[in-house]
Write a protein that holds these residues in place. Structure first.
Motif, short mmCIF file in Angstrom:
data_model
loop_
_atom_site.label_atom_id
_atom_site.label_comp_id
_atom_site.label_asym_id
_atom_site.label_seq_id
_atom_site.Cartn_x
_atom_site.Cartn_y
_atom_site.Cartn_z
N ARG A 1 0.82 -0.97 -0.02
CA ARG A 1 -0.05 0.05 -0.09
C ARG A 1 0.79 1.35 -0.04
NH1 ARG A 1 -3.87 -0.11 4.72
NH2 ARG A 1 -1.87 0.11 5.91
N GLY B 1 -5.13 0.86 -7.31
CA GLY B 1 -5.57 2.11 -6.66
C GLY B 1 -6.93 2.15 -5.85
N ILE C 1 -5.19 0.97 -11.90
CA ILE C 1 -6.51 1.38 -11.44
C ILE C 1 -7.24 0.57 -10.23
CG2 ILE C 1 -8.81 2.24 -11.53
CD1 ILE C 1 -8.11 3.35 -14.60
N PHE D 1 -5.17 7.23 -9.99
CA PHE D 1 -4.37 6.27 -10.74
C PHE D 1 -4.62 6.36 -12.06
CE2 PHE D 1 -3.20 5.20 -6.54
CZ PHE D 1 -2.51 4.07 -6.60
N SER E 1 2.09 5.28 -6.87
CA SER E 1 1.39 4.78 -8.05
C SER E 1 2.19 4.79 -9.44
CB SER E 1 0.20 5.83 -8.33
OG SER E 1 0.40 7.10 -8.52
N GLN F 1 -9.31 7.41 -5.51
CA GLN F 1 -8.05 6.88 -5.94
C GLN F 1 -8.13 6.42 -7.34
OE1 GLN F 1 -5.35 7.42 -3.71
NE2 GLN F 1 -4.87 5.22 -3.33
N ALA F 2 -9.06 5.72 -7.77
CA ALA F 2 -9.16 5.23 -9.08
C ALA F 2 -9.09 6.56 -10.14
CB ALA F 2 -10.53 4.68 -9.37
#
Length: 300
Positions: free
Chosen positions: A151, A180, A177, A241, A155, A237-238
């Motif tokens: 973690r 992420g 993605i 990323f 990225s 987060q998606a």
């Protein structure tokens, strides 16, 4: 007629008691009236105003409108050149140009498709692995240290490896993605399941629930708010990323529009890509918020 030892009741004492009772009643009424007068009218407190749906939209638009006005002022009063900060009208004109050429819709559709696929797969994996780690001490001891270490990897560090393994294509972008979106869901679900009320779980087991049925019937519904908090973080987060993937290896998408505009000196298109990412990200988050409200009413 009176009896020995009984206090005599006179008309004067009865009148006195009635007068005292009336005075006490009047005092109570006055005190109640004063308290009512000092209390705010229902629906007019600041919290009540903020909770009304009709007030949320205007309040939410205050800062965007102020930022737009500050952008217009900063771009027209000489603080920045047109290359550094084009005015909003130029950005709008760039959007119209891309729409006429049929490119803006393609960029948005491709980026949204990548985000949705990666988010759904990453969220499902995060939910499954998070539930496993949260409910099993053995899985926690085996998986938690490794996942915690992965973690912490940025990225951009995954991009060269994914390109080496999967080449420059959709697979590498969607996989980034997925990575992420996985970690926020995994973290929130695993931590939330560890704090489910033990009495609730024991009561469910007493009724014969166990395994997957116990998880889906009792434990997951008990942590619905935490699950959706993780999902909303995963969605953000998606998008982050996605931009990381499209900045390096892409020929279409909003991330590609960012880097292509930078290379060509088109700051207006660059700002347009940033605005579109913000708007679409907010729209998807709002849709997920509606799903959260429905799920909380349904299960929580």
């Amino acid at each position: 007629m009176s009896y020995p030892g009984e206090p005599k009741t006179t008309s004067g004492s009865v009148a006195d008691r009635r007068a005292a009772a009336a005075a006490a009643t009047a005092a109570d009424a006055a005190q109640t009236g004063a308290a009512t007068a000092s209390a705010p009218a229902p629906g007019w407190s600041p919290a009540g105003v903020r909770s009304r749906n009709w007030a949320r939209l205007p309040l939410g638009l205050i800062i965007p409108v102020a930022l737009l006005a500050a952008w217009q002022v900063a771009s027209t009063n000489g603080m920045f050149t047109v290359v550094q900060l084009p005015p909003p009208a130029m950005v709008l004109a760039a959007a119209g140009e891309l729409v006429e050429r049929g490119e803006l819709g393609t960029h948005i559709a491709i980026s949204t498709q990548r985000v949705l696929i990666g988010f759904l797969v990453g969220a499902v994996l995060g939910l499954v692995v998070g539930a496993t780690v949260g409910l099993s001490k053995l899985a926690d001891a085996l998986l938690a240290p490794t996942i915690g270490a992965l973690r912490a990897v940025p990225s951009l560090a995954w991009v060269p490896l994914l390109i080496l393994w999967m080449k420059i294509g959709e697979d590498s972008k969607v996989t980034l993605i997925i990575i992420g979106a996985f970690f926020p869901v995994f973290t929130t679900v695993s931590l939330a399941l560890r704090h489910v009320d033990r009495n609730l779980v024991e009561a469910a087991r007493a009724f014969g629930l166990k395994g997957v049925r116990l998880l889906t019937t009792v434990q997951l519904p008990a942590v619905v708010p935490a699950v959706f908090s993780g999902l909303r973080l995963a969605l953000a987060q998606a998008w982050l990323f996605l931009v990381a993937a499209e900045l390096i290896a892409s020929s279409m998408g909003l991330g590609f529009l960012l880097i292509d505009s930078q290379n060509n000196g088109r700051t207006d298109r660059l700002l347009l890509a940033i605005v579109m990412l913000a708007v679409i990200g907010k729209i998807t988050d709002a849709l997920l918020g509606l799903a959260e409200k429905w799920a909380v009413k349904r299960w929580a």
